[in-house]
Motif scaffolding. Structure first.
Motif, PDB file in Angstrom:
ATOM      1  N   GLY A 389       3.285   9.968  -0.366  1.00 45.79           N
ATOM      2  CA  GLY A 389       3.163   8.511  -0.503  1.00 45.79           C
ATOM      3  C   GLY A 389       3.061   7.818   0.828  1.00 45.79           C
ATOM      4  O   GLY A 389       2.268   6.885   1.008  1.00 45.79           O
ATOM      5  N   THR A 393      -0.171   5.570   2.141  1.00 47.67           N
ATOM      6  CA  THR A 393       0.022   4.172   2.560  1.00 47.67           C
ATOM      7  C   THR A 393      -0.439   3.970   4.003  1.00 47.67           C
ATOM      8  O   THR A 393      -1.045   2.944   4.342  1.00 47.67           O
ATOM      9  N   TYR A 422      -3.040  13.928  -3.638  1.00 48.84           N
ATOM     10  CA  TYR A 422      -2.697  12.640  -3.060  1.00 48.84           C
ATOM     11  C   TYR A 422      -3.406  11.494  -3.770  1.00 48.84           C
ATOM     12  O   TYR A 422      -2.860  10.395  -3.897  1.00 48.84           O
ATOM     13  N   LEU A 425      -1.923   9.423  -6.626  1.00 49.00           N
ATOM     14  CA  LEU A 425      -0.819   8.512  -6.375  1.00 49.00           C
ATOM     15  C   LEU A 425      -1.324   7.082  -6.269  1.00 49.00           C
ATOM     16  O   LEU A 425      -2.527   6.814  -6.220  1.00 49.00           O
TER      17      LEU A 425
END
Length: 1664
Positions: A389, A393, A422, A425
């Motif tokens: 995460g 981001t 990934y 997410l």
């Protein structure tokens, strides 16, 4: 082979090892190596002794010998005894250390020997090396280097010695003051450490498993301390780097406590080196080893150094990577390995650092951070999984970076993290959107050059994104549900338009996979997917994408495929239709390119499929929603107006199926209100869409147009055709243009049962109102081009609509004349000198559509239309001339080409339609009347257009003609022909071609009027195109002949009433500005007078008088000739006077005289008399006189006499006329012989001084090469060429042209060959004519002129080479004449006679037996001709014998066999290639008589070596001859193996691998002919002095293979000393190839042993 011979051969090779030629050097070294590998114990001592005896040998020479020793050792180390090894080690050690100075090449070669020996005899090597590696004494540089390399090459053998070596070395380190010694010690320590690490890593294979790291750690640390504390600070960068490399390797062996003690100092020192040294790879490699060693200690030490480590490593990983430089790539990979090691030590800190640099850094830092991130995701997934995460981001900021380098790295990171989940997410859609946005990246401007090698272009970035998207869609299974149907959201936004191809392709792959697997997610429920566009939006976008299928890198096919995939999701009822129809469209696309695709057909196919789609849905509400969605998407296409135009048409098709009148009106309002009326393409799209809608909603559409016209968008305008307004609002005018054009398309598409009633009442009335003029038809001028163009288009569309309707119902269009008049006014208003708008072609197109409507135009109106349109179009400047006008600035060449093509096409269509309304000769003449002015224009483009237009009009007349009454005549064909005939040779090729085509069409029209059906074919008419080719021939004679044929063809078709006007018009053609056109007129006149003058009595005096007076007034020679022809025709009664007059004209004849002579050839009877007279004169006249110049030592000069030269010239000119063929055929034999003898009498003969030798004359030869300057021989040759043509012997002429026979006959040295070629061609193609020719030629054999005897003999001797001599029963007489010529005093004649005797074997083989004795006697005596310096007679004798022997039996030859064999041998080594070849072939042909003859077998042995060596002869013909002869002769020697080998390898048409062939052959020779070996090798030695390089080289090679294959027992009996001496001499040959082959031969020696007792091999007696 004796020891002295071995030494002599080896020594010679060693001395040649430094040859100046690299190829020879290489071969010498190979031979040295070969000898050494075979007997290393014998050869190595020789090499050693040579080096010892020559201490001052050049370095390069020593290096070559040392390198050879090394190679021998590498391959034969196991076979060399210990004593020899020790001596070699001692030698190499001494060579390596003899010079205290470093000599790299020499000492490195010696070191390589020690390393090679060390792989097997480490003990001996170490004993020698340690003797020169003594404590307290600084060793030689290469001693240390050799120890280091030994450690690298033989780990297990070297490590046991390293403890002692290190102990000895440590004190030496302090003694090393020079940089090179520091470097070599550091290098050695690095290699020692690496070998110890490898040894410890493989202890299970090691000889001493008790060895451990502790064994060396003390010495290693002590050395480390010196290197780190002292040498690392060296100023020499090479030393620093080597020390750095050693430190990294040594840390892996240091004790843990020492390592922990040194790490805080070592790591900062290494990091600091990055600033001092440009080569970072060694530092990074060493640092990685240090970090690897440190990872086994307490991690606190690394964490304490984390900041500096991470900062420096990040700087390194951010450096640009040059993939053309391996060093930068290796450095980058080592840095990434460092990050992997640190990730295991402090992962959290590392990730935070990388992400911080990612957010706050510049371009370079971000690129580096992304590279690290990608590497960690791929290699340390278990560590990075907990930070997914955070990583997703942190990628937000890099997504906003404007650098393409950063974007490329971001895409690579996305590709890496996608494989690890990934993108599933939160924030994954952001990354996907980034990638889609860059799939739509436009191409960058390439105006500037990219200085940065790492620069990432937009194209490269886009390609990476596309490939990544495809990769995710095809290989990452977990991404399937992420991408489907989420990717659909990117189909409709404009910013993703250029990503259509990869987007649709990926969706098609995903959709197909889901459909095949039966995944329920295949059917997309758009009602539950709020983020997705509506199915209508998707359908509209994909449909419009398909309209221009090759845009955006070919988006059409993927869009259509996606439509088929989404069919059940868009509307279930469409699946079956689209599954059937879409593949058809795709097939059409696959067969087309952007250039070949028919836009109109493709667009119609899409609109038709849309219509079928709406029918298949059968849902009015669905149609309404679809058209509403289309209207919403109109603004998105403002940047692509052609696509927007297509969308308007789609809306029109959709509105056809819409049943809701309110929706129809509302959508029409939206279309009209939102359209950009100032754009032409959008106006047309709107108008077509409205027209399509009107097909089902006519009243609603008309009403909506009226409403729009009354809306606030318009300002009030007065009048009906508002062309006189001073000023008007541009936007209002553009909207009016749209409405006017819309009315035209409404008329075109409206139902036929409704449209006629609306034409006047609504459509034309509204058009007139919007055009805003006061009175319809009033002569006014518009100032708005757009309005004018829309009006013209609309009028044309209305006329088309009316024309389609009146085919089913009668209708009189009352306003036709009014509209036609208005159109003509518009055309007249156009500027005459410029074409920049489509007004002309649109006006003529509309007029053409109106012409077909009733009522018909009056004659005056038709004349006005013709005059206006023709003057407006034909007078335009050429396309290449750039128009100078304000509007022209926007037109490029391609646009102008299109505009011109459209305009002329419209004119042609208009003329065709006007003609169809009056399809009579008078109607045709009415159009020609306006074209005649332009057909005589001085402007090329004006004439071209006029004649081309006239031809098209005639073609239209022919195809539409229907002759109903047989009495109807084409009365004006003469006048029409007279206008076109002069233009057939116009200087403009396009004009001449069009005129010729027009003449052909006129004759076909005449045939129709004569009553023949359209399909009738007339040979004369059909052959006209072939004649027209002659009109483009620059040869005046051919041109006149063609014109005459044309005139004859025309005259045969014309009546007397039609011929008269034609002749009168042609008379005017004589005054044409172009000379070629005058000439054509004159020739046509002459031909017509000849064929039809008897019936034109009234016109003859007038025409002939004009021609006679005009002869001197006409300046052009060609026209004069045409007129002179007519005059000479009338003078045919006075032939003798004409001949005497013309023959007295000075030479060379001028063009007028030539034309007169040629005209005389047109009278067949007179021509025969002239030819007979000239033939007699040529035979009787003296051909030349001999003049001796006292100043010249050479013989007399031959000077031609004038009279025979003039007769030859006259014959040449008179035979130019094709009508002389009959006379030539009748007297061909005499004339042929006369010219043949004349040719022989002209070679090398000079012109008289009173004749200009450089003068030239017009060349009019019908075939063959053109000869320019006037000369004696050339004139005779040309006369002969023309004679052959007139005798219809074109094949003879063609054959001589191909064989360059004429050129040879002109050269004295090649004249005989040329005559032979002529005889050959005559025998092949003119056999029946030869008996008469021969009878006339026999007297020449006894001529007093040597040149004439030579010519006759050359011709007759060649005839014996052909079967025709027997067929015509000429052989016996020819043989007698050849035998008689053997006594001729001229050598050339005797040579030709010999040739002729040999030729009988080819032409009359059955006669050979009859003349056997005479032939053998004559030919064999020819081989010993004394007066034969160039051996030409001998050559012919041997060639003749070869041919004759084929047809004789053994008894006939036996008596002369030995005699001939003895005569052949000297010629085998002749300096002439042809003589050698003939001798070899003769030897082969004698082989059939040698069976069972011991003498013959002995002679074959005698010449066998010569034949084998000449297989490499420089002459390919000799090589072929040797192959054939060897195949024939060798079987007689009795060796089946050799005979079979020759049959299998000696192919005539294949290259022979000589070396392999001789090597294999030698084995068989040794086996089958051991008694001849001594003779063979003695014979070969003689060829060492051959004059040919190839033969000397082959002899050397032959010797090598002989000795290389010779069994041991034969060596004592061979004279090896002579062989070696010969090869040694060849090593000094000036040619490098010979030297190389000699060296190679020495490499083939196999057996060496001491000399034995004397003995000799039994030899065959070859003295016979």
């Amino acid at each position: 082979m004796e020891e002295s011979d071995i030494e002599e051969a080896s020594q010679a090779l060693i001395e040649a090892a430094n040859d100046r030629d690299p190829m020879v050097q290489e071969q010498v070294r190979k031979s040295m190596l070969t000898l050494g590998k075979r007997k290393p114990d014998r050869v190595l001592p020789i090499f050693q002794n040579y080096l010892l005896k020559h201490p001052k040998l050049p370095v390069a020479h020593r290096v070559a010998v040392l390198q050879t020793i090394e190679l021998i050792l590498l391959s034969r180390i196991d076979e060399i005894g210990c004593l020899r090894v020790k001596s070699i080690v001692s030698l190499a050690s001494d060579e390596m250390t003899r010079s205290k100075e470093v000599v790299p090449d020499w000492q490195q070669a010696a070191s390589n020997i020690l390393v090679a020996v060390g792989n097997k005899h480490m003990g001996d090597i170490m004993e020698e090396m340690l003797s020169k590696f003594q404590p307290g004494v600084l060793p030689h540089f290469f001693v240390v280097q050799t120890l280091a390399r030994l450690a690298h090459s033989n780990v297990y053998g070297m490590v046991p010695f390293l403890s002692a070596i290190l102990t000895t070395m440590l004190p030496m380190l302090g003694m090393a003051k020079q940089d090179n010694m520091k470097w070599v010690f550091s290098f050695a320590l690095s290699r020692f450490s690496e070998s110890i690490v490898e040894y410890l890593a493989n202890l299970d294979k090691a000889p001493d498993p008790t060895v451990s790291k502790a064994t060396f750690s003390g010495e290693i640390y002590a050395a480390y301390d010196i290197l780190f504390c002292n040498w690392l600070q060296s100023r020499e960068s090479k030393v620093r780097l080597t020390v750095t490399e050693a430190l990294g390797a040594m840390t892996l062996l240091m004790a843990r406590d020492k390592l922990e003690e040194q790490l805080p100092k070592l790591i900062p020192a290494l990091l600091n080196l990055y600033k001092k040294t440009p080569d970072h790879y060694i530092i990074s490699k060493s640092l990685c080893q240090v970090l690897d060693a440190a990872a086994s200690t307490d991690g606190r030490l690394l964490r304490a150094l984390a900041d500096s480590l991470l900062l420096t490593l990040h700087q390194q990983v951010s450096l640009p990577v040059d993939y053309n430089s391996p060093g930068t790539v290796k450095n980058h990979n080592e840095i990434l390995r460092c990050f992997s090691i640190l990730a295991d030590t402090f992962p959290d800190r590392l990730v935070i650092f990388v992400l911080q640099r990612l957010e706050n850094g510049g371009e370079r830092n971000r690129v580096g951070s992304l590279a690290v991130l990608r590497h960690l995701v791929n290699t340390s997934s278990s560590i990075m999984d907990t930070k997914k995460g955070l990583i997703v981001t942190s990628l937000r900021l890099p997504l906003l970076d404007t650098s393409n380098k950063v974007k490329k790295k971001v895409v690579q990171v996305i590709s890496a993290i996608a494989h690890h989940g990934y993108l599933e997410l939160e924030g994954g859609d952001m990354l996907l959107r980034f990638m889609m946005l860059h799939c739509a990246l436009p191409d960058a401007c390439h105006g500037r050059s990219l200085s940065d090698q790492e620069e990432v272009t937009n194209e490269a970035l886009r390609n990476i994104c596309e490939k990544t998207l495809h990769l995710l869609a095809t290989t990452v299974g977990r991404m399937e549900d992420v991408l489907w149907p989420a990717l659909l959201r990117y189909l409709t936004p404009v910013q993703y338009a250029d990503a259509t191809v990869p987007l649709c392709s990926s969706l098609v792959l995903l959709g197909n996979r889901k459909r095949v697997t039966g995944d329920p997610g295949y059917i997309v429920d758009f009602t539950k997917q709020d983020s997705l566009p509506s199915p209508y939006s998707i359908m509209v976008r994909l449909w419009v994408n398909a309209s221009y299928p090759f845009r955006s890198r070919g988006r059409g096919a993927p869009s259509l495929r996606l439509l088929a995939i989404l069919a059940p999701s868009i509307q279930p009822s469409l699946e079956e239709l689209w599954t059937t129809e879409v593949p058809l469209l795709l097939n059409l696309l696959e067969e087309s390119t952007v250039d070949t695709l028919n836009r109109r057909t493709w667009e119609q196919s899409l609109l038709k499929l849309l219509s079928k789609t709406l029918v298949a849905v059968m849902d009015a509400g669905w149609c309404c929603r679809l058209v509403s969605e289309m209207s919403l998407y109109l603004p998105t296409y403002n940047g692509s107006l052609d696509e927007k135009s297509f969308l308007y048409k789609c809306m029109g098709v959709t509105l056809q199926r819409c049943c809701d009148s309110g929706v129809v009106k509302e959508q029409l309002r939206i279309i009209l209100a939102t359209a950009c009326h100032s754009e032409a393409i959008e106006r047309e799209g709107v108008a077509k869409g409205i027209g399509l809608c009107a097909s089902n909603h006519l009243d609603d559409t008309l009403a909506k147009l009226d409403d729009f016209a009354r809306s606030d968008a318009f300002r009030k305008a007065s009048g009906i055709l508002g062309l006189l307004k001073d000023k008007n609002d541009g936007d209002v005018e553009k909207m009016k243009s749209t409405l006017i054009l819309s009315y035209g398309y409404i008329a075109l598409h409206a139902p036929e049962d409704k449209v006629l009633g609306r034409i006047d009442s609504q459509i034309l009335r509204n058009i007139s109102k919007h055009f805003s003029t006061k009175v319809l038809g009033m002569k006014v001028e518009t100032k708005d081009l757009t309005l004018k163009i829309s009006l013209l288009q609309s009028v044309g569309l209305i006329a088309q609509a009316i024309g389609a309707c009146v085919r089913r119902q009668n209708y009189l269009f009352a306003r036709k004349q009014e509209l036609v008049g208005g159109l003509m006014d518009i055309i007249k208003a156009e500027p005459a000198d410029v074409l920049v708008t489509s007004v002309r072609h649109l006006a003529m197109t509309a007029c053409a559509s109106l012409v077909n409507l009733d009522p018909a135009l009056t004659e005056t109106e038709t004349c006005g239309v013709l005059q206006t349109c023709l003057n407006s179009v034909l007078g335009l400047p050429p396309l290449e001339v750039v128009d100078r006008g304000e509007e022209d600035e926007s037109l490029d060449l391609q646009q102008r080409q299109g505009l011109y093509a459209e305009t002329f096409s419209a004119l042609e269509d208009l003329l065709g339609r006007l003609l169809s309304r009056n399809l009579t000769p008078d109607g045709l003449q009415s159009i020609f009347k306006h074209l005649e002015v332009w057909m005589g224009s001085e402007l090329d483009h004006g004439r071209e257009r006029a004649v081309r237009t006239a031809t098209l009009v005639l073609d239209s007349y022919l195809h539409n003609l229907a002759v109903r009454q047989k009495t109807t005549t084409f009365h004006n064909i003469g006048a029409l022909l007279g206008r076109l005939v002069p233009r057939c040779t116009d200087r403009c090729s396009a004009v001449s071609w069009a005129a010729g085509e027009g003449l052909r069409i006129l004759l076909r029209i005449q045939l129709r009027y004569e009553g023949f059906p359209p399909e009738h074919r007339d040979a004369a008419v059909d052959n006209l195109p072939t004649l027209y080719e002659g009109l483009r021939n620059p040869d005046p004679a051919a041109l006149c002949q063609t014109c005459s044929h044309l005139a004859e063809a025309f005259s045969r078709r014309l009546t007397p009433q039609q011929v008269g006007p034609l002749i009168l018009v042609l008379t005017e053609g004589l005054r044409d500005p172009q000379p070629s056109c005058c000439l054509v007129s004159g020739v046509f006149l002459n031909t017509l007078l000849m064929h039809r003058g008897g019936r034109l009595q009234d016109l003859v005096p007038e025409i002939m008088g004009a021609l006679h007076l005009g002869l001197q007034a006409i300046s052009e020679d060609q026209v004069k000739t045409a007129v002179a022809h007519s005059i000479l025709t009338l003078a045919s009664q006075h032939l003798q006077v004409v001949i005497d007059t013309l023959i007295s004209y000075p030479l060379p004849y001028d063009s007028s005289t030539c034309d007169m002579w040629m005209a005389l050839g047109g009278h067949s009877a007179l021509a025969g008399h002239i030819v007979e007279t000239f033939t007699e004169r040529l035979v009787a006249m003296v051909p030349y006189t001999e003049k001796r110049d006292p100043a010249l030592r050479m013989g007399a000069t031959k000077v031609a006499t004038v009279q025979p030269l003039a007769v030859t010239c006259a014959l040449r000119e008179i035979m130019m006329n094709g009508q002389i063929e009959a006379a030539v055929t009748e007297q061909f034999p005499r004339l042929f012989v006369a010219l043949l003898v004349r040719m022989g009498s002209s070679v090398g003969v000079q012109l008289p001084k009173d004749i200009c030798t450089g003068a030239t004359r017009p060349e009019k030869r019908p075939s063959g090469k053109v000869l320019g300057a006037f000369d004696v021989c050339g004139m005779a040759l040309e006369a002969m060429q023309i004679l052959l043509v007139r005798a219809q012997l074109d094949e003879v002429l063609k054959t001589l042209d191909l064989q360059e026979g004429w050129a040879k006959m002109k050269e004295p040295q090649q004249f005989i060959d040329g005559i032979a070629l002529l005889a050959n061609a005559m025998a092949t193609h003119a056999g029946p004519r030869l008996p008469a020719i021969i009878q006339h030629l026999y007297p020449t054999l006894t001529s007093i002129y040597e040149c004439q005897r030579t010519t006759a003999t050359a011709f007759l001797s060649e005839l014996l080479n052909h079967r025709v001599a027997t067929e015509m029963m000429m052989t016996d007489s020819l043989m007698k004449s050849m035998i008689a010529r053997l006594a001729d005093p001229c050598g050339a004649v005797r040579m030709l006679a010999i040739r002729g005797l040999g030729n009988i074997a080819t032409g009359s083989p059955e006669k050979v037996i009859k003349y056997a004795m005479e032939l053998l006697a004559a030919l064999s005596s020819g081989m010993e001709e004394s007066d034969d310096p160039s051996k030409r007679i001998a050559l012919e004798a041997m060639s003749g014998l070869s041919k004759v022997l084929l047809h004789l039996n053994k008894n006939a030859v036996r008596m002369l066999l030995v005699y001939i064999l003895m005569k052949i041998k000297p010629f085998l080594e002749s300096e002439y290639d042809t003589v050698r070849c003939a001798a070899v072939l003769l030897l082969g042909n004698l082989s059939k008589f040698g069976s069972g003859e011991p003498v013959f077998r002995d002679q074959i042995h005698n010449v066998l070596m010569s034949l084998l060596l000449h297989l490499s002869d420089p002459s390919p013909d000799v090589v072929k001859a040797c192959k054939l002869t060897l195949q024939e002769c060798v079987p007689l020697l009795g060796s089946k193996l050799i005979a079979t080998m020759f049959q299998n390898h000696l192919y005539e048409d294949r290259n022979l691998h000589y070396g392999e062939f001789i090597n294999d052959l030698m084995k068989y020779i040794i086996q089958d002919f051991p008694g001849m070996l001594n003779f063979y090798h003695t014979t070969i030695l003689q060829f060492f002095k051959s004059t040919w390089t190839q033969v000397r080289a082959s002899a050397a090679m032959f010797t090598g293979f002989l000795l290389g294959n010779l069994p041991r027992e034969f060596y004592p009996h061979m004279n090896i000393g002579n062989i070696i001496n010969g090869l040694i001499q060849l090593l000094g040959d000036p040619d490098p190839t010979v030297r190389a082959k000699a060296a190679e031969a020495m490499g083939h020696f196999r057996h060496f042993h001491p000399a034995s007792g004397s003995g000799s091999l039994k030899e065959l007696d070859v003295s016979a």
